[in-house]
Every structure is written in C-alpha cells, then in structure tokens.
Design an enzyme around this catalytic site. Structure first.
Site, mmCIF file in Angstrom:
data_model
loop_
_atom_site.group_PDB
_atom_site.id
_atom_site.type_symbol
_atom_site.label_atom_id
_atom_site.label_comp_id
_atom_site.label_asym_id
_atom_site.label_seq_id
_atom_site.Cartn_x
_atom_site.Cartn_y
_atom_site.Cartn_z
ATOM 1 N N GLU A 276 22.590 -29.876 1.996
ATOM 2 C CA GLU A 276 23.365 -31.044 1.556
ATOM 3 C C GLU A 276 24.095 -30.719 0.267
ATOM 4 O O GLU A 276 25.233 -31.125 0.068
ATOM 5 C CB GLU A 276 22.441 -32.252 1.356
ATOM 6 N N ASP B 123 17.259 -29.331 1.194
ATOM 7 C CA ASP B 123 17.495 -28.230 0.248
ATOM 8 C C ASP B 123 17.209 -28.604 -1.209
ATOM 9 O O ASP B 123 17.195 -29.762 -1.598
ATOM 10 C CB ASP B 123 18.929 -27.682 0.381
HETATM 11 ZN ZN ZN Z 1 21.842 -33.481 -5.201
HETATM 12 ZN ZN ZN Z 2 20.507 -35.255 -3.126
#
Ligand code: ZN
Ligand code: ZN
Length: 432
Positions: free
Chosen positions: A163, A96
């Site tokens: 994440e 991401d």
């Molecule tokens: Zn980050």
């Molecule tokens: Zn990262």
C-alpha cells in the site's frame, strides 16, 4: 471495546441483523490476535516483500475454513468463504511496513532491517499500523467463519501488499483478482489513526486525498561560477519555479477547495564555483477531486515550461509522474449504512471522521470491480493519553501520527474495535 459489558451483546434479537451474536465469540479470538499482532509488529516487511506476513495470513485463513489464493500480485492473499445465497462483501487489509527505525520503546518493537528496492539497507517498522489491519481482518474472518448460521452470503478477505508504494492494489488487479473471487456487492476497509482507541469514524464523500508525485528535470547550461554569461543557471531557474509554484494553490485553486503542493526535494550542483547543467525537483500534490488534480498538474506543467523558456533553456524540461494514489471517495449510501450500524453498536464511540490529507490505494480495487465502497478510521491512541493532550491543546505535538517512529497503537481496545467494526459493517450486507 469492552465486549462482555456491551449492552448489545446481552440482547438476543431473533432473525434481525444483529452483530452481537457473532461478536459474542470475541473473547475466543482475542488471545491469539494479540499474540499474532505482537509477532507481526516485531517482524515488519517492506512493500512487495511481505512473504512472512503472507505465509502467516494464509495459514490462519486456511485453518478457519477459507479457500485461499496465494501470491496474487506478488505477496497478496485472497480468502473466500461462501455461506449460501446472499451478498458478497469484500474486506481489505494492507500488510506492508515502512523504512522507519522504530522508537516506540515497546517490548515487541521491531529491530528488523531489510534491503529496499534501491538496494539500500534500511530499518523497517510497522509505523503505519498495517499490522493492526491484518490482525483485525483475520479476527473478523474467524468470527464470521465460526457463526455460519448467523449470516448468509460470501466473505472475500483481501490481504494486500504494497500500500505504501501505491501499487499493491493495482498489482493484485493485474494478477486477475477479479477472476479469482465472486463479484462483490460492496468493498470495505479501515485504517488505524492517531485518535482515541475504541472509537470509529466514518465520512461520506472524499475522505482521503488523491496523491501524485512528480519528478521534474530542468536543463540549463553549465559553466564556470565566474562566468554566468556563458550559463543558463538551473539553480536560479529552480528557485524561481519553487516560488512560482506556490501560487497554484494560493491563486489558482478556489479558496473552498483543499489542495496541497509541496516541493519536497530540490537538487542541483556539486561545488560553489561550478554552475551545474541541470536541476531536479520533486513535488508532492494532494487533491480531493479529479478536476482539481487535473488543473494543478496542468498548472505545474505550464509554469515550469514557461519559466524554462524565460530562462532560455537549451532543452525542454522533463516530467515524470510517480507514486500516484487515487482519491478515496466514500459512496454516500454505503457509508450511511455502515455509519448507522456503527452508531447502533458502538454508541458514543462512533462519530464523524475529518477529511485526511493522507492517501490510499484501496479504492483502486472497488473502482476496477465497479462496486461501491466505504473506508473508515479507528482510533489507536490510549484514551487517557489522548484526552490529556487534547485538554492541554497539544495533540499535534504529543500524539505520534502514522509514519512517525513513535507511532504505537495500544493493542486494546484497538484490535477489539477494528475487529468488531469489520464484522458490524460486513453484517450490514450479510445478515440473514
Ligand atoms: Zn502509511
Ligand atoms: Zn497506512
């Protein structure tokens, strides 16, 4: 990494655990990797929205012979490559990007905008370098797939969404990640950092902090600004709490223990002559042990509750914990094994990594599977640029860090190094 001139690539060690023979083909993957990287960088996607990235990843993984599972925990991708009896190694990359307006000035800079989870239109950029991680893992996957006679066992490639929101790993686990793959013997992951490109850093024990965000609602009693006697003023209360919270790290945490408590947001009121009826604080907490984490969270609750009582609040405060990230605590034996292999392969370009106050959700995966793990750093900053800043004592001022709008890893030797690091580490378990 200058692969062709690396001394280890020249020698042919029969039967030994030699990554050189697998990495000899690095020249074959470099071309498409760089093109793939620029494309990813130009097309970043927010957490939970990684559809295009996932499609490109699964297409590539399928082409190089991996069994592919799509849409695991939303946009997550799992690739499995079995190559006879042996260990199972899990390699993970996150996919991401962030709601940041890119200011790198690169020819392949992002101009993408997207609608975030709250419905707001935001700029999007790969300001954390997850595009590096994806590109390196795909390259490592291809190198291993192309050299089946050099190793034995199973490679599991995990391309994880979300994440940055701390829930991507959990989402894949809740969507039966464990049931879709053979149980790994070890889990490995890496992150590109504002350090010299071409360098790798390892560290045993706690390497990234646990992170928790906390929203606290303080209830006072609203009144006219001229009549404080009728109010319980949540602005004064919030101010007292912010000051008092500073003593948790300074007075309650052992001096040798690293912890951070930041009040990042404080909101109350609308007008100068209206005493509002509530205030909202948002805290961010970073710790390196479960015990310190519990102690700090308890102390926050104790101080806030007591201050509300001291002010005579009509209602108890409310606490909401969100965006929690686990501690990343590298297993020592696993880390030693990887650090030794890095030392042999990278020579002077391998070294220790300092403890980072950043956080990651990678360790949720090995924790849920009950397997040891290690997580290392790779540099992404042009060596000359970095050395100049270092010589001038201006690293903090001149070298853009992850999440900054100017964070721009140099493509090489960053991608070569991240790819080689994954292969070298995986072969610690997979070498014939
Ligand atoms: Zn980050
Ligand atoms: Zn990262």
């Amino acid at each position: 990494m200058e692969s062709s001139s690396h001394p280890l690539l020249e020698e042919e060690t029969m039967g030994a655990a030699s990554p050189s023979s697998v990495l000899a083909a690095l020249d074959d993957v470099r071309g498409w990797q760089e093109e793939f990287y620029r494309d990813l960088h130009e097309h970043p996607e927010l957490s939970h929205q990684e559809q295009r990235t996932a499609a490109r990843v699964s297409e590539r993984l399928g082409q190089i012979g991996f069994e592919v599972h799509q849409e695991v925990g939303g946009t997550g991708i799992l690739g499995v490559l079995e190559n006879g009896d042996g260990s199972v190694v899990l390699l993970r990359a996150d996919m991401d990007a962030l709601p940041v307006r890119e200011a790198t000035g690169l020819s392949y800079a992002s101009t993408v905008t997207a609608t975030d989870a709250a419905g707001t239109k935001v700029p999007v950029a790969h300001a954390c370098g997850h595009d590096v991680h994806v590109t390196c893992l795909l390259g490592a996957a291809q190198l291993l797939a192309a050299a089946p006679d050099q190793w034995a066992g199973t490679v599991v490639a995990v391309f994880q969404p979300a994440e940055e929101t701390g829930d991507g790993a959990r989402g894949m686990l809740e969507d039966d990640l464990a049931g879709l793959i053979p149980t790994p013997d070890v889990a490995l992951a890496q992150h590109v950092l504002p350090a010299p490109a071409g360098h790798v850093g390892t560290r045993a024990g706690p390497v990234l902090s646990a992170a928790d965000s906390l929203r606290i609602i303080l209830y006072g009693r609203g009144a006219h600004g001229s009549m404080p006697q009728a109010a319980v003023d949540p602005v004064v209360l919030a101010a007292m709490i912010v000051v008092r919270l500073q003593t948790i790290v300074s007075r309650e945490t052992p001096p040798g223990e690293t912890a951070v408590l930041t009040v990042g947001s404080i909101q109350a009121g609308t007008k100068s002559n209206v005493i509002p009826d509530h205030a909202v604080l948002q805290l961010n907490i970073r710790t390196y042990s479960e015990q310190t984490r519990a102690t700090i969270l308890d102390a926050v609750r104790r101080i806030v509750t007591a201050e509300c009582q001291a002010s005579g609040c009509p209602k108890e405060p409310e606490f909401e914990l969100f965006d929690s990230f686990p501690l990343t605590d590298n297993e020592p034996a696993t880390t030693d094994r990887v650090a030794t292999a890095f030392g042999e392969f990278f020579g002077e370009r391998a070294g220790p990594m300092g403890q980072q106050t950043a956080s990651e959700d990678f360790s949720d995966i090995p924790a849920a599977l009950g397997v040891p793990y290690t997580y290392w750093g790779i540099g992404g900053i042009d060596v000359e640029t970095y050395r100049r800043a270092e010589a001038a004592g201006r690293v903090a001022q001149d070298i853009p860090v992850n999440h900054s709008a100017s964070f721009a890893p140099v493509i090489q030797p960053t991608i070569d190094t991240g790819t080689a690091a994954l292969v070298v580490a995986a072969l610690c378990w997979l070498a014939r």
